[in-house]
Write an enzyme that holds these catalytic residues in place. Structure first.
Site, mmCIF file in Angstrom:
data_model
loop_
_atom_site.group_PDB
_atom_site.id
_atom_site.type_symbol
_atom_site.label_atom_id
_atom_site.label_comp_id
_atom_site.label_asym_id
_atom_site.label_seq_id
_atom_site.Cartn_x
_atom_site.Cartn_y
_atom_site.Cartn_z
ATOM 1 C CB THR A 108 -0.827 -0.020 1.392
ATOM 2 O OG1 THR A 108 -0.113 0.069 2.438
ATOM 3 C CG2 THR A 108 -1.793 -1.188 1.332
ATOM 4 C CG ASP A 200 15.819 2.174 0.669
ATOM 5 O OD1 ASP A 200 16.637 2.562 1.453
ATOM 6 O OD2 ASP A 200 14.731 1.502 0.577
#
Length: 209
Positions: A108, A200
Site C-alpha cells: 500500500t 533507498d
C-alpha cells in the site's frame, strides 16, 4: 503557512551530487550525508533566538549575544533518519535526540508507526525532524502527528531530497511546519521512489538490500 526552503548553497549541492551517484559506496555515502546535514543545520538554525549576555573580553567589558529560549531536539525517522543525526550534533552538541520508528507497507506504500521515544520535555524544545527523503509524505506526516500528540509544537522538517507530491501532502496536513530540503526533485515513480532521487537512503547508508 510554514516556510518551504530549498537550501541551494554550493557546498550542499556539490555534496548532494556525490551521494546521488550510484557508484558512491556505503562509507562515502554515510560520511557525505553527515556533512550535508551539518551544512543544512547551519541554515535551519538561522532563526534561533538570541539574548544579551554581559561578559569581559581580555580587553574590555561588553554585552554579547548567546542562544536563548528553546533547546533543540533532533528526531530522526528510523531508520534512514539516523544518518543525519551526527551531522547536526556536530553543530548543536547539546541537542537531545528522540526516535520515531516507521516502516512502509510495500503493497500500500502506507507508513506504520512502531516505535516512539522522545525527551520528556519535548514540548519545550525546538524539534528538527530528520529523514533523508520526503517522498509520498506519509512517514513525515505520521511522525509529526506523533510529535504533536505528545506536546511538541515548534517543529521543522529537514530532508535531503523531496518530491513535489510529498511536499504538497505534508503542507496540506501540517501547514504550520517549516520544510527544509537540499533538492526538490521531479516526481515519484510507481514504486514510490523519488526521481531522479538517490535510491533507498536506508539501504545506501547501512549497506543493506
Amino acid at each position: 503557512m510554514g516556510k518551504f526552503q530549498v537550501l541551494d548553497h554550493p557546498l550542499i549541492q556539490h555534496k548532494l551530487t556525490i551521494i546521488r551517484n550510484k557508484d558512491c559506496g556505503t562509507r562515502s555515502f554515510r560520511e557525505v550525508v553527515n556533512e550535508i546535514s551539518t551544512l543544512m543545520a547551519y541554515e535551519v538554525s538561522r532563526d534561533m533566538p538570541l539574548q544579551d549576555k554581559k561578559i569581559e573580553t581580555p580587553v574590555a567589558k561588553m554585552t554579547a549575544k548567546e542562544l536563548a529560549g528553546k533547546k533543540v531536539a533532533i528526531v530522526p525517522i528510523l531508520r534512514a533518519g539516523i544518518g543525519m543525526v551526527d551531522g547536526i550534533l556536530e553543530l548543536i552538541p547539546a541537542a537531545k535526540v528522540g526516535h520515531i520508528g516507521m516502516y512502509r507497507d510495500e503493497e500500500t506504500l502506507q507508513p506504520h508507526e512502531y516505535f516512539v521515544k522522545l525527551p520528556s520535555d519535548i514540548g519545550q524544545r525546538q524539534v528538527f525532524v530528520v529523514d533523508p527523503m520526503l517522498a509520498t509524505g506519509g512517514s513525515a506526516i505520521m511522525a509529526i502527528d506523533a510529535l504533536k500528540k505528545r506536546g511538541a509544537s515548534n517543529i521543522k522538517f529537514v530532508c535531503l531530497v523531496s518530491a513535489p507530491e510529498g511536499v504538497k501532502a505534508l503542507r496540506e496536513k501540517h501547514p504550520d511546519i517549516d520544510i527544509y530540503t537540499a533538492a526538490l526533485d521531479d516526481h515519484l515513480n510507481e514504486d514510490g521512489y523519488i526521481v531522479p532521487g538517490l535510491g533507498d537512503a536506508g539501504d545506501r547508508l547501512f549497506g543493506t538490500k
